[in-house]
Design a protein around this motif. Sequence first.
Motif, PDB file in Angstrom:
ATOM      1  N   HIS A  42       0.840  -1.203   0.000  1.00  0.00           N
ATOM      2  CA  HIS A  42       0.000   0.000   0.000  1.00  0.00           C
ATOM      3  C   HIS A  42       0.876   1.254   0.000  1.00  0.00           C
ATOM      4  O   HIS A  42       1.852   1.330   0.741  1.00  0.00           O
ATOM      5  N   GLU A  75       0.362  -0.523  -4.579  1.00  0.00           N
ATOM      6  CA  GLU A  75      -1.070  -0.279  -4.729  1.00  0.00           C
ATOM      7  C   GLU A  75      -1.303   1.178  -4.315  1.00  0.00           C
ATOM      8  O   GLU A  75      -1.271   1.526  -3.130  1.00  0.00           O
ATOM      9  N   HIS A 103      -9.415   3.600  -1.471  1.00  0.00           N
ATOM     10  CA  HIS A 103      -9.441   3.122  -0.082  1.00  0.00           C
ATOM     11  C   HIS A 103     -10.019   4.245   0.757  1.00  0.00           C
ATOM     12  O   HIS A 103      -9.534   5.375   0.677  1.00  0.00           O
ATOM     13  N   HIS A 133     -10.004  -3.837  -7.053  1.00  0.00           N
ATOM     14  CA  HIS A 133     -11.351  -3.983  -6.472  1.00  0.00           C
ATOM     15  C   HIS A 133     -12.350  -2.865  -6.827  1.00  0.00           C
ATOM     16  O   HIS A 133     -12.832  -2.173  -5.927  1.00  0.00           O
ATOM     17  N   ARG A 170     -17.570  -4.909   1.701  1.00  0.00           N
ATOM     18  CA  ARG A 170     -17.871  -4.094   0.525  1.00  0.00           C
ATOM     19  C   ARG A 170     -19.273  -4.441   0.024  1.00  0.00           C
ATOM     20  O   ARG A 170     -19.458  -5.481  -0.623  1.00  0.00           O
ATOM     21  N   ASP A 196      -5.230 -10.628  -3.728  1.00  0.00           N
ATOM     22  CA  ASP A 196      -5.080  -9.512  -2.776  1.00  0.00           C
ATOM     23  C   ASP A 196      -4.681 -10.093  -1.423  1.00  0.00           C
ATOM     24  O   ASP A 196      -5.174  -9.673  -0.373  1.00  0.00           O
TER      25      ASP A 196
END
Length: 258
Positions: A42, A75, A103, A133, A170, A196
């Motif tokens: 990340h 990411e 995010h 995603h 989600r 992921d």
Amino acid sequence: MFHFELDVHTHTIASGHAYSTLGEMVNAASRRGLKILGVTEHAEGVPGTCSYLYFSNYSVVPRHQAGVDLLLGVELNILDYEGTLSMPERLMNQMELRIAGIHKFCYVPGTKEQNTDAIVNAMKSGWVDIVSHPDDGSVPLDYDIVTDAAKEYDVLLELNNNSLAHPQARPNVRENNLEMLGLCKRKGIKILVSSDAHHESQVGIVDNCLTLLDEVGFPLDLIVNTDAEAFLRHLEKKHAGTKLPNLYPHTHERQVEK
Ligand SMILES: [Zn+2]
Ligand SMILES: [Zn+2]
């Protein structure tokens, strides 16, 4: 026969909320017969993740380990409706893989139109190889526009196993992925399947994705994971003109545990 050759969206302990080391992730990829493992920590904006120094020191890591070709990337966070990405360009330029996603640690969900703008503008920037995603119902998207943009800007849309495995995180993840897959199938747009993984046990495990792909009757030739060479060609095209050490590995034969 479905050959799952690459899993290129995974995280190590460096991301702050994942639990395996790089070595453990590589060994898991090797045991599961992957040709390519992508590790994409990340970027800044997700609490507890690594700093720019971590990303800028990737050159110390061997790119061929345990019979697996390793790609090291990021990411990125899409920060706003203009599609601003959370890493300076000079550092993005060194990344072998650039995934970008929303995010909510560092993005304020807008209207469907605003969220769609955010994703499309990020794709349009030319920096993004993969959108991660795009399935979160709390950040609604116009999938007709997003899939058209993916085709126009040559960006892969991801089917994310983590999202499907934890649908409570989600909302509408299943419905959204079904809509996206239906459009990709109809328009002939390629997708990427990812674990992921945030732990070595998840590397290369995409069972929830496979179930959904089967349900939709999604064509195998539109799934880039079935062909490591095709995936590398996608990256080569996206990264044209950048100078990177060991950028594109040569896949090679090796023994795989059964
Ligand atoms: Zn994460
Ligand atoms: Zn993500």
